[in-house]
Motif scaffolding. Structure first.
Motif, PDB file in Angstrom:
ATOM      1  N   GLU A 213       7.773  21.079   0.413  1.00  0.00           N
ATOM      2  CA  GLU A 213       6.697  20.948   1.395  1.00  0.00           C
ATOM      3  C   GLU A 213       5.712  19.896   0.895  1.00  0.00           C
ATOM      4  OE1 GLU A 213       3.641  23.801   3.865  1.00  0.00           O
ATOM      5  OE2 GLU A 213       3.778  24.111   1.704  1.00  0.00           O
ATOM      6  N   VAL A 214       5.398  18.917   1.738  1.00  0.00           N
ATOM      7  CA  VAL A 214       4.369  17.931   1.416  1.00  0.00           C
ATOM      8  C   VAL A 214       3.046  18.427   1.989  1.00  0.00           C
ATOM      9  CG1 VAL A 214       3.528  15.590   1.864  1.00  0.00           C
ATOM     10  CG2 VAL A 214       5.924  15.961   1.252  1.00  0.00           C
ATOM     11  N   THR A 215       2.058  18.593   1.119  1.00  0.00           N
ATOM     12  CA  THR A 215       0.777  19.164   1.547  1.00  0.00           C
ATOM     13  C   THR A 215      -0.283  18.111   1.862  1.00  0.00           C
ATOM     14  OG1 THR A 215       0.173  19.408  -0.790  1.00  0.00           O
ATOM     15  CG2 THR A 215       1.160  21.317   0.301  1.00  0.00           C
ATOM     16  N   SER A 216      -0.177  16.928   1.251  1.00  0.00           N
ATOM     17  CA  SER A 216      -1.095  15.828   1.563  1.00  0.00           C
ATOM     18  C   SER A 216      -0.511  14.528   1.023  1.00  0.00           C
ATOM     19  CB  SER A 216      -2.494  16.073   0.968  1.00  0.00           C
ATOM     20  OG  SER A 216      -2.441  16.106  -0.446  1.00  0.00           O
ATOM     21  N   LYS A 217      -1.034  13.399   1.540  1.00  0.00           N
ATOM     22  CA  LYS A 217      -0.535  12.081   1.124  1.00  0.00           C
ATOM     23  C   LYS A 217      -1.720  11.133   0.922  1.00  0.00           C
ATOM     24  CE  LYS A 217       3.046  10.636   3.606  1.00  0.00           C
ATOM     25  NZ  LYS A 217       3.966  10.418   4.751  1.00  0.00           N
ATOM     26  N   PRO A 218      -2.513  11.366  -0.134  1.00  0.00           N
ATOM     27  CA  PRO A 218      -3.656  10.479  -0.381  1.00  0.00           C
ATOM     28  C   PRO A 218      -3.205   9.108  -0.886  1.00  0.00           C
ATOM     29  CG  PRO A 218      -3.409  12.022  -2.189  1.00  0.00           C
ATOM     30  CD  PRO A 218      -2.411  12.440  -1.136  1.00  0.00           C
ATOM     31  N   VAL A 219      -3.958   8.082  -0.517  1.00  0.00           N
ATOM     32  CA  VAL A 219      -3.683   6.725  -0.987  1.00  0.00           C
ATOM     33  C   VAL A 219      -4.544   6.461  -2.221  1.00  0.00           C
ATOM     34  CG1 VAL A 219      -3.772   4.268  -0.428  1.00  0.00           C
ATOM     35  CG2 VAL A 219      -3.096   5.927   1.322  1.00  0.00           C
ATOM     36  N   VAL A 220      -3.920   5.984  -3.289  1.00  0.00           N
ATOM     37  CA  VAL A 220      -4.642   5.676  -4.522  1.00  0.00           C
ATOM     38  C   VAL A 220      -5.572   4.493  -4.270  1.00  0.00           C
ATOM     39  CG1 VAL A 220      -4.398   4.921  -6.917  1.00  0.00           C
ATOM     40  CG2 VAL A 220      -2.728   6.498  -5.930  1.00  0.00           C
TER      41      VAL A 220
ATOM     42  N   CYS B 157       0.630  15.966  -7.525  1.00  0.00           N
ATOM     43  CA  CYS B 157       0.686  14.734  -6.742  1.00  0.00           C
ATOM     44  C   CYS B 157       1.259  13.600  -7.585  1.00  0.00           C
ATOM     45  CB  CYS B 157      -0.711  14.337  -6.260  1.00  0.00           C
ATOM     46  SG  CYS B 157      -1.548  15.614  -5.275  1.00  0.00           S
ATOM     47  N   GLY B 158       2.013  12.720  -6.948  1.00  0.00           N
ATOM     48  CA  GLY B 158       2.576  11.591  -7.669  1.00  0.00           C
ATOM     49  C   GLY B 158       3.098  10.534  -6.725  1.00  0.00           C
TER      50      GLY B 158
ATOM     51  N   VAL C 268       0.819  -1.209   0.000  1.00  0.00           N
ATOM     52  CA  VAL C 268       0.000   0.000   0.000  1.00  0.00           C
ATOM     53  C   VAL C 268       0.858   1.266   0.000  1.00  0.00           C
ATOM     54  CG1 VAL C 268      -0.240   0.121   2.517  1.00  0.00           C
ATOM     55  CG2 VAL C 268      -2.038   1.080   1.037  1.00  0.00           C
ATOM     56  N   GLY C 269       2.054   1.181   0.582  1.00  0.00           N
ATOM     57  CA  GLY C 269       2.941   2.343   0.580  1.00  0.00           C
ATOM     58  C   GLY C 269       3.339   2.773  -0.814  1.00  0.00           C
ATOM     59  N   ALA C 270       3.407   1.809  -1.722  1.00  0.00           N
ATOM     60  CA  ALA C 270       3.778   2.121  -3.105  1.00  0.00           C
ATOM     61  C   ALA C 270       2.663   2.858  -3.830  1.00  0.00           C
ATOM     62  CB  ALA C 270       4.128   0.839  -3.857  1.00  0.00           C
ATOM     63  N   PHE C 271       1.458   2.848  -3.250  1.00  0.00           N
ATOM     64  CA  PHE C 271       0.319   3.509  -3.882  1.00  0.00           C
ATOM     65  C   PHE C 271      -0.117   4.752  -3.111  1.00  0.00           C
ATOM     66  CE2 PHE C 271       0.105  -1.023  -4.970  1.00  0.00           C
ATOM     67  CZ  PHE C 271       0.328  -0.904  -6.333  1.00  0.00           C
ATOM     68  N   THR C 272       0.800   5.269  -2.293  1.00  0.00           N
ATOM     69  CA  THR C 272       0.568   6.540  -1.611  1.00  0.00           C
ATOM     70  C   THR C 272       1.117   7.662  -2.481  1.00  0.00           C
ATOM     71  OG1 THR C 272       0.714   5.526   0.579  1.00  0.00           O
ATOM     72  CG2 THR C 272       1.062   7.908   0.438  1.00  0.00           C
ATOM     73  N   GLU C 273       0.270   8.617  -2.793  1.00  0.00           N
ATOM     74  CA  GLU C 273       0.709   9.779  -3.567  1.00  0.00           C
ATOM     75  C   GLU C 273       1.193  10.871  -2.616  1.00  0.00           C
ATOM     76  OE1 GLU C 273      -1.523   9.956  -7.789  1.00  0.00           O
ATOM     77  OE2 GLU C 273      -2.626  10.832  -6.126  1.00  0.00           O
ATOM     78  N   TYR C 274       2.186  11.594  -3.057  1.00  0.00           N
ATOM     79  CA  TYR C 274       2.720  12.720  -2.292  1.00  0.00           C
ATOM     80  C   TYR C 274       2.414  13.997  -3.069  1.00  0.00           C
ATOM     81  CZ  TYR C 274       5.300   9.389   0.603  1.00  0.00           C
ATOM     82  OH  TYR C 274       5.641   8.376   1.467  1.00  0.00           O
ATOM     83  N   CYS C 275       1.558  14.831  -2.489  1.00  0.00           N
ATOM     84  CA  CYS C 275       1.253  16.126  -3.096  1.00  0.00           C
ATOM     85  C   CYS C 275       2.211  17.142  -2.471  1.00  0.00           C
ATOM     86  CB  CYS C 275      -0.193  16.521  -2.827  1.00  0.00           C
ATOM     87  SG  CYS C 275      -1.394  15.302  -3.441  1.00  0.00           S
TER      88      CYS C 275
END
Length: 340
Positions: A261-268, A221-222, A167-174
């Motif tokens: 700066e990381v603003t959010s970390k949504p999970v795909v 995000c990516g 699941v960590g591999a599918f966390t996006e970093y905005c």
């Protein structure tokens, strides 16, 4: 869908208004005796063209899919659609020869994969229902043969297990960035951020990143793999070390000194991650094995393309339909004068 560069065709109109019922029943291609009719080709072209957002995506990078006459399509776009239909037909025939049915599990995995491959879920929903089903069936057939060739499983259970385990591999970093030329400038900005200054305001004022400065430094995000590809592994490592609303210490990158700066970390969601999971489960060798197998199967097959749509090529390890050259005015006149 990969679409080749386009050029207009005025000789063979693919408009139902210009093709008689006689010509619609004639062949566009024959694959081991299985006929792909001109009517089927016209229907598929119309199904694609009916999805305006998808057409807009294609035309943004490739140019118009349409020909010079009303209701016509370009020769290259037509050849691309016909090529895909021939390739899928070869794969379906190969599966039959191998006694490999396309399972309901394969269809379940194929739906989100097909949606992602044809513009995303929202755009995909714009295709007619019957064409959506056809694309899902096509994708499931491709997956089934590919999985067989590499000895892997693509069941929903296998996909779900991979997702949960990675699941960590599918966390996006905005994130947002500030780029400056010197370490001292970066250190000065870091002090201002620590004192409460807005990262976005400082990015607009001081960042040398012309792609992001006007938007407050926003990179978008990516996944970490995408950051690594775009900016390098060290940049991705800095991003991965940050929590939400946390700012990095100044670090040196390929263009200068950065603060991130990381603003959010949504999970795909899993449904959106399916194409990536399928790629990971099958492995990097799968596409080459599939291409080699299909080309070998094609060489041993009898494939005939109606010359009006081009000719078949098996060069460079690919099965492809090469579009025809534009005919002379005399040939066009003779074509339309020929009774059905």
């Amino acid at each position: 869908m990969r679409v080749t560069p386009l050029k207009a065709i005025s000789f063979v109109s693919l408009s139902a208004a210009l093709l008689s019922s006689c010509s619609l029943s004639q062949y566009a291609a024959k694959v081991n005796g299985q006929v792909i009719t001109q009517g089927q080709l016209v229907s598929e072209l119309k199904d694609v063209a009916s999805n305006k957002p998808f057409v807009a995506q294609i035309e943004k990078s490739q140019g118009s899919i349409y020909g010079s006459g009303a209701g016509t399509f370009s020769s290259a776009f037509t050849a691309e659609i016909l090529n895909r239909r021939i390739s899928v037909t070869l794969i379906q025939q190969a599966l039959k020869k191998l006694h490999l049915p396309v399972s309901q599990s394969a269809l379940a995995v194929a739906y989100p994969e097909a949606a992602a491959g044809f513009g995303g879920a929202t755009v995909f929903a714009g295709f007619p229902k019957n064409y959506q089903a056809q694309l899902v069936n096509d994708t499931a057939a491709i997956d089934t043969l590919e999985a067989h060739l590499v000895g892997k499983s693509l069941s929903p259970t296998a996909v779900n297990n991979y997702y949960n385990q990675h699941v960590g591999a599918f966390t996006e970093y905005c994130s947002s960035d500030i780029l400056v030329t010197t370490q001292s400038a970066a250190a000065s900005i870091a002090k201002q951020v620590a004192a409460g200054s807005s990262f976005a305001s400082l990015a607009q004022k001081d960042s040398k990143d012309t792609n992001t400065a006007s938007n407050g430094g926003a990179l978008g995000c990516g996944l970490l793999s995408q950051y690594s590809q775009a900016f390098g592994p060290s940049f991705a490592q800095e991003v991965s070390s940050l929590g939400v609303n946390q700012v990095s210490s100044p670090f040196q990158g390929s263009q200068g000194w950065y603060l991130i700066e990381v603003t959010s970390k949504p999970v795909v969601p899993e449904t959106q991650a399916v194409p990536n999971i399928v790629t990971q489960l099958l492995g990097s060798a799968a596409p080459t094995k599939l291409a080699d197998y299909v080309q070998s199967f094609a060489k041993a097959s009898q494939v005939e393309v109606n010359p009006s749509y081009g000719r078949l090529s098996l060069a460079n390890g690919q099965v492809s339909v090469l579009p025809p050259s534009a005919p002379s005015a005399a040939a066009q006149k003779a074509f339309f004068a020929t009774p059905s």
